[in-house]
Design an enzyme around this catalytic site. Structure first.
Site, PDB file in Angstrom:
ATOM      1  N   TRP A  45       0.854  -1.191   0.000  1.00 38.20           N
ATOM      2  CA  TRP A  45       0.000   0.000   0.000  1.00 38.20           C
ATOM      3  C   TRP A  45       0.893   1.245   0.000  1.00 38.20           C
ATOM      4  O   TRP A  45       1.872   1.318   0.742  1.00 38.20           O
ATOM      5  CB  TRP A  45      -0.887  -0.058   1.253  1.00 38.20           C
ATOM      6  CG  TRP A  45      -1.833   1.071   1.433  1.00 38.20           C
ATOM      7  CD1 TRP A  45      -2.659   1.624   0.499  1.00 38.20           C
ATOM      8  CD2 TRP A  45      -2.087   1.775   2.663  1.00 38.20           C
ATOM      9  NE1 TRP A  45      -3.411   2.623   1.068  1.00 38.20           N
ATOM     10  CE2 TRP A  45      -3.085   2.737   2.384  1.00 38.20           C
ATOM     11  CE3 TRP A  45      -1.584   1.678   3.955  1.00 38.20           C
ATOM     12  CZ2 TRP A  45      -3.580   3.603   3.363  1.00 38.20           C
ATOM     13  CZ3 TRP A  45      -2.071   2.525   4.928  1.00 38.20           C
ATOM     14  CH2 TRP A  45      -3.060   3.487   4.631  1.00 38.20           C
ATOM     15  N   ASP A 126      -0.874  -5.667   9.363  1.00 38.47           N
ATOM     16  CA  ASP A 126      -1.854  -4.658   8.960  1.00 38.47           C
ATOM     17  C   ASP A 126      -3.112  -5.418   8.547  1.00 38.47           C
ATOM     18  O   ASP A 126      -3.104  -6.143   7.554  1.00 38.47           O
ATOM     19  CB  ASP A 126      -1.316  -3.821   7.794  1.00 38.47           C
ATOM     20  CG  ASP A 126      -2.274  -2.687   7.418  1.00 38.47           C
ATOM     21  OD1 ASP A 126      -3.333  -2.558   8.055  1.00 38.47           O
ATOM     22  OD2 ASP A 126      -1.949  -1.937   6.479  1.00 38.47           O
ATOM     23  N   LYS A 162     -13.624  -0.639   6.339  1.00 37.90           N
ATOM     24  CA  LYS A 162     -14.293  -1.377   5.258  1.00 37.90           C
ATOM     25  C   LYS A 162     -15.282  -2.384   5.815  1.00 37.90           C
ATOM     26  O   LYS A 162     -16.438  -2.413   5.408  1.00 37.90           O
ATOM     27  CB  LYS A 162     -13.272  -2.119   4.372  1.00 37.90           C
ATOM     28  CG  LYS A 162     -12.393  -1.203   3.545  1.00 37.90           C
ATOM     29  CD  LYS A 162     -11.159  -0.860   4.315  1.00 37.90           C
ATOM     30  CE  LYS A 162     -10.158  -0.060   3.495  1.00 37.90           C
ATOM     31  NZ  LYS A 162      -9.067   0.440   4.343  1.00 37.90           N
TER      32      LYS A 162
END
Length: 316
Positions: A45, A126, A162
């Site tokens: 990311w 993560d 999310k």
């Protein structure tokens, strides 16, 4: 029923979604951990290197994605982590690797765990998409739980943006699993010293929504059902896109679209092909060829397939 929680070896602080959790963890490590190197996957990311650099850590990469197979470069990963300095921090995507959508198998995770523990590396997970990869909260937490079960230390940055639809509320948590309960209490006091001058306190509204759902068995069940529906819809979009490209006879092997998991697919398209699709088809995606599967619908799949077909046939 986690042994680490039962033994009071886990300290958890609420943070500003996944990004804030990573930032707090990074600053804590930069202040108190003896090794300042963090190894992150290549690619990862885009925010990861910035977060860790700003916190004062030295960022190195390890091989992760193999463009030839559009899958995991497992041998390269093991070699690079094996060559990392003893005690280095290793960033791991718990599930649904962003941007590639390529995850290790459970057997590969076990090999990664053994290597990390044998070299005394420090795993920093993560976890941005728990439940979104497979549709199961438990299956998507398996990698983290493997590391917790061996009694060693690890960090986990969690985002509820999310999987609970709370993007704008910035709800997240940083958990640090320690060797003993007294260490966990000292770690917590130091985390508070990181957070206090940074943003003092996290907002309460989104966290209250999460807490209400997690504490009510009926709401929790409803949430898991909806989460599975979302994950299944993404899987369906993958299947539809794969079938649309197959029907058009688009050159190349597109099976990676259904092999990869999570919100994103690393299509294998290059920056020229992406630019062509933007100019000719008004399809906007990152220049590395990553697309958000969640942003697709049955209505838009044919248009995307047409664009990919045109981009690929134009440049072959």
């Amino acid at each position: 029923n986690s042994p680490a929680i039962q033994d009071n070896r886990v300290t958890t602080v609420q943070c500003l979604s996944g990004t804030g959790s990573l930032r707090v963890g990074a600053e804590f490590l930069a202040r108190h951990y003896h090794e300042k190197t963090i190894c992150i996957p290549n690619p990862t990311w885009g925010n990861h290197p910035k977060i860790f650099n700003l916190a004062g850590l030295s960022v190195k990469t390890y091989r992760y994605y193999d463009p030839a197979t559009k899958g995991l470069d497992f041998q390269g990963l093991l070699e690079d982590l094996g060559a990392a300095p003893s005690g280095a921090i290793v960033l791991l995507h718990a599930c649904a690797h962003n941007p590639t959508g390529v995850d290790p198998t459970l057997e590969q995770w076990e090999q990664i765990r053994q290597l990390i523990r044998s070299k005394q590396l420090l795993p920093f997970f993560d976890s941005a998409y728990q439940g979104f990869a497979s549709g199961s909260l438990d299956a998507d937490a398996e990698s983290v739980r493997m590391f917790v079960a061996d009694g060693g230390e690890c960090l986990a940055a969690q985002s509820y943006a999310k999987n609970m639809g709370l993007y704008g509320e910035r709800v997240g948590a940083l958990s640090i699993v320690c060797k003993a309960a007294d260490v966990a209490s000292r770690v917590e006091s130091q985390l508070k010293l990181v957070i206090r001058p940074m943003y003092s306190n996290p907002p309460i509204h989104g966290a209250s929504i999460v807490a209400a759902i997690l504490k009510d068995s009926e709401m929790y069940r409803e949430w898991t059902v909806e989460l599975k529906a979302m994950a299944d819809r993404i899987l369906s979009m993958r299947q539809q896109l794969f079938e649309a490209l197959s029907a058009r006879g688009t050159p190349g092997d597109w099976s990676h679209i259904i092999k990869q998991i999570g919100m994103f697919t690393f299509t294998g398209l290059n920056s020229e092909q992406v630019a062509f699709m933007t100019k000719e088809y008004h399809i906007y995606m990152t220049s590395d060829g990553r697309i958000s599967m969640a942003g697709l619908s049955s209505r838009t799949v044919p248009h995307l397939a047409d664009a990919i077909h045109a981009a690929v046939t134009r440049s072959t």
